[in-house]
Enzyme design. Structure first.
Site, PDB file in Angstrom:
ATOM      1  N   SER A   1       0.862  -1.184   0.000  1.00  0.00           N
ATOM      2  CA  SER A   1       0.000   0.000   0.000  1.00  0.00           C
ATOM      3  C   SER A   1       0.895   1.230   0.000  1.00  0.00           C
ATOM      4  O   SER A   1       1.993   1.207   0.569  1.00  0.00           O
ATOM      5  CB  SER A   1      -0.872   0.030   1.245  1.00  0.00           C
ATOM      6  OG  SER A   1      -1.461   1.315   1.387  1.00  0.00           O
TER       7      SER A   1
ATOM      8  N   TYR B   1      -1.606  -1.231  10.099  1.00  0.00           N
ATOM      9  CA  TYR B   1      -1.779  -1.573   8.676  1.00  0.00           C
ATOM     10  C   TYR B   1      -0.480  -1.304   7.908  1.00  0.00           C
ATOM     11  O   TYR B   1       0.010  -2.164   7.159  1.00  0.00           O
ATOM     12  CB  TYR B   1      -2.939  -0.758   8.106  1.00  0.00           C
ATOM     13  CG  TYR B   1      -3.188  -0.980   6.630  1.00  0.00           C
ATOM     14  CD1 TYR B   1      -3.724  -2.173   6.168  1.00  0.00           C
ATOM     15  CD2 TYR B   1      -2.897   0.022   5.702  1.00  0.00           C
ATOM     16  CE1 TYR B   1      -3.954  -2.377   4.801  1.00  0.00           C
ATOM     17  CE2 TYR B   1      -3.128  -0.168   4.348  1.00  0.00           C
ATOM     18  CZ  TYR B   1      -3.650  -1.368   3.896  1.00  0.00           C
ATOM     19  OH  TYR B   1      -3.877  -1.559   2.558  1.00  0.00           O
TER      20      TYR B   1
HETATM   21  N1  NAP Z   1      -8.692  -0.256  -1.729  1.00  0.00           N
HETATM   22  C1  NAP Z   1      -7.634   0.490  -1.458  1.00  0.00           C
HETATM   23  O1  NAP Z   1      -7.705   1.729  -1.355  1.00  0.00           O
HETATM   24  C2  NAP Z   1      -6.275  -0.148  -1.281  1.00  0.00           C
HETATM   25  C3  NAP Z   1      -5.155   0.674  -1.237  1.00  0.00           C
HETATM   26  C4  NAP Z   1      -3.897   0.116  -1.055  1.00  0.00           C
HETATM   27  C5  NAP Z   1      -3.771  -1.255  -0.919  1.00  0.00           C
HETATM   28  N2  NAP Z   1      -4.886  -2.036  -0.966  1.00  0.00           N
HETATM   29  C6  NAP Z   1      -4.691  -3.483  -0.804  1.00  0.00           C
HETATM   30  O2  NAP Z   1      -5.270  -4.160  -1.914  1.00  0.00           O
HETATM   31  C7  NAP Z   1      -5.763  -5.428  -1.489  1.00  0.00           C
HETATM   32  C8  NAP Z   1      -7.196  -5.599  -1.947  1.00  0.00           C
HETATM   33  O3  NAP Z   1      -7.989  -4.562  -1.403  1.00  0.00           O
HETATM   34  P1  NAP Z   1      -9.509  -4.306  -1.864  1.00  0.00           P
HETATM   35  O4  NAP Z   1      -9.723  -2.849  -1.727  1.00  0.00           O
HETATM   36  O5  NAP Z   1      -9.788  -4.972  -3.145  1.00  0.00           O
HETATM   37  O6  NAP Z   1     -10.296  -5.080  -0.686  1.00  0.00           O
HETATM   38  P2  NAP Z   1     -11.839  -5.554  -0.603  1.00  0.00           P
HETATM   39  O7  NAP Z   1     -12.652  -4.888  -1.664  1.00  0.00           O
HETATM   40  O8  NAP Z   1     -12.226  -5.397   0.822  1.00  0.00           O
HETATM   41  O9  NAP Z   1     -11.752  -7.109  -0.947  1.00  0.00           O
HETATM   42  C9  NAP Z   1     -11.105  -7.940  -0.029  1.00  0.00           C
HETATM   43  C10 NAP Z   1     -11.018  -9.341  -0.584  1.00  0.00           C
HETATM   44  O10 NAP Z   1     -10.284 -10.110   0.379  1.00  0.00           O
HETATM   45  C11 NAP Z   1     -11.041 -11.242   0.743  1.00  0.00           C
HETATM   46  N3  NAP Z   1     -10.814 -11.617   2.131  1.00  0.00           N
HETATM   47  C12 NAP Z   1     -11.130 -10.907   3.246  1.00  0.00           C
HETATM   48  N4  NAP Z   1     -10.780 -11.608   4.343  1.00  0.00           N
HETATM   49  C13 NAP Z   1     -10.217 -12.779   3.888  1.00  0.00           C
HETATM   50  C14 NAP Z   1      -9.675 -13.922   4.525  1.00  0.00           C
HETATM   51  N5  NAP Z   1      -9.632 -14.016   5.869  1.00  0.00           N
HETATM   52  N6  NAP Z   1      -9.226 -14.948   3.756  1.00  0.00           N
HETATM   53  C15 NAP Z   1      -9.290 -14.872   2.393  1.00  0.00           C
HETATM   54  N7  NAP Z   1      -9.800 -13.796   1.735  1.00  0.00           N
HETATM   55  C16 NAP Z   1     -10.255 -12.782   2.489  1.00  0.00           C
HETATM   56  C17 NAP Z   1     -12.482 -10.867   0.507  1.00  0.00           C
HETATM   57  O11 NAP Z   1     -13.231 -12.073   0.365  1.00  0.00           O
HETATM   58  P3  NAP Z   1     -14.779 -12.212   0.857  1.00  0.00           P
HETATM   59  O12 NAP Z   1     -15.554 -11.479  -0.207  1.00  0.00           O
HETATM   60  O13 NAP Z   1     -15.047 -13.663   0.852  1.00  0.00           O
HETATM   61  O14 NAP Z   1     -14.847 -11.562   2.195  1.00  0.00           O
HETATM   62  C18 NAP Z   1     -12.367 -10.019  -0.760  1.00  0.00           C
HETATM   63  O15 NAP Z   1     -12.322 -10.849  -1.899  1.00  0.00           O
HETATM   64  C19 NAP Z   1      -5.545  -5.492   0.029  1.00  0.00           C
HETATM   65  O16 NAP Z   1      -4.358  -6.198   0.319  1.00  0.00           O
HETATM   66  C20 NAP Z   1      -5.368  -4.025   0.415  1.00  0.00           C
HETATM   67  O17 NAP Z   1      -4.577  -3.897   1.577  1.00  0.00           O
HETATM   68  C21 NAP Z   1      -6.140  -1.528  -1.145  1.00  0.00           C
END
Ligand code: NAP
Length: 245
Positions: A140, A153
């Site tokens: 991130s 985080y």
């Molecule tokens: N969005 C941002 O602004 C941002 C910025 C920087 C970095 N990131 C990073 O990008 C990545 C994806 O983020 P996102 O925004 O796409 O998140 P998201 O929309 O919340 O999606 C999270 C995903 O992770 C899965 N998940 C949650 N808990 C889990 C567990 N215990 N075991 C296996 N899978 C699990 C969820 O599955 P379920 O649907 O089954 O719960 C979902 O598919 C993360 O690593 C985050 O730290 C995001």
């Protein structure tokens, strides 16, 4: 001899950035294991998107907070596809609190999913992925920004970057590349949950483009790193954030 189809595990691929990574890899002809924890319908919808485009995918449930899940996920992907070439460590969670107020459950949840799970998945990948393999992990851009409230985080994501640098050196001799992508704010549930429109607008203005990133902005970078063209890129962290830091 027929060329083996390339295969990938994408963790947390039922929603958000992970779902788009799964679709983008499938568009390159890669068979994808779409991992999820608790959203089977969303994961099956991603699989249906991919198969509708003549791609190959399978949904695999595994709660990665469970220490035994990494091995089971690799076993299930190997059962489905015969082998694994690419690991994308995408699943993550974020719980904001000043360090003075952080609760035990917030520490445990973030360390378990953002750091311990990728370590176990990297261990499986290091033992099972062969020449030409790829490991890409989601960091991130809070690593670099270090805003108040993001301490735990950011620490887990800084850990991902450290692991990326070390594993790249360990797996280079096997012909496997290891990289990370560090998004800025992306408009998924993960980022938007609990934020007012005014706060989202303020965050949008932090980068020179004046908008949030999209899952596709990030997934295209992962697709490149997972592809054959990126064979000489390893041990790198790409900050995909519109220039915020
Ligand atoms: N969005 C941002 O602004 C941002 C910025 C920087 C970095 N990131 C990073 O990008 C990545 C994806 O983020 P996102 O925004 O796409 O998140 P998201 O929309 O919340 O999606 C999270 C995903 O992770 C899965 N998940 C949650 N808990 C889990 C567990 N215990 N075991 C296996 N899978 C699990 C969820 O599955 P379920 O649907 O089954 O719960 C979902 O598919 C993360 O690593 C985050 O730290 C995001």
């Amino acid at each position: 001899m027929t060329q083996q189809i390339r295969t990938a595990i994408v963790t947390g691929a039922s929603r958000g950035i992970g779902a788009e990574i799964a679709r983008q890899l499938a568009a390159d002809g890669i068979a994808v294991a779409v991992n999820y924890a608790s959203s089977p319908d969303a994961a099956e919808a991603v699989v249906a998107d991919i198969t509708a485009q003549d791609g190959r995918a399978v949904a695999i449930q595994a709660d990665l907070a469970d220490p035994t899940a990494a091995k089971r996920l690799f076993d299930a992907a190997e059962t489905a596809f015969g082998h694994v070439d690419i690991l994308v460590n995408n699943a993550g969670t974020m719980k904001l609190a000043p360090i003075a107020e952080v609760e035990e459950a917030q520490i445990d949840a973030q360390v378990a999913l953002n750091l311990a799970a990728p370590i176990r998945l990297m261990r499986e990948a290091a033992n099972r992925i062969g020449k030409g393999g790829r490991i890409v992990s989601l960091s991130s851009s809070v690593v670099g920004l270090y805003q108040p409230g993001y301490g735990i985080y950011a620490a887990t994501k800084a850990g991902i970057e450290a692991l990326t640098h070390v594993l790249a050196k360990e797996l280079g001799p096997k012909g496997v590349t290891v990289n990370a992508v560090a998004p800025g704010p992306v408009g998924t549930d993960f980022f938007l949950a609990g934020k007012s429109d005014a706060l989202v607008e303020q965050i949008e203005k932090m980068n020179p483009f004046g908008r949030l990133g999209t899952p596709t902005d990030i997934a295209l970078v992962v697709r490149f790193l997972a592809g054959e063209e990126a064979a000489w890129i390893s041990g790198q962290v790409i900050r995909a954030n519109g220039g915020v830091v």
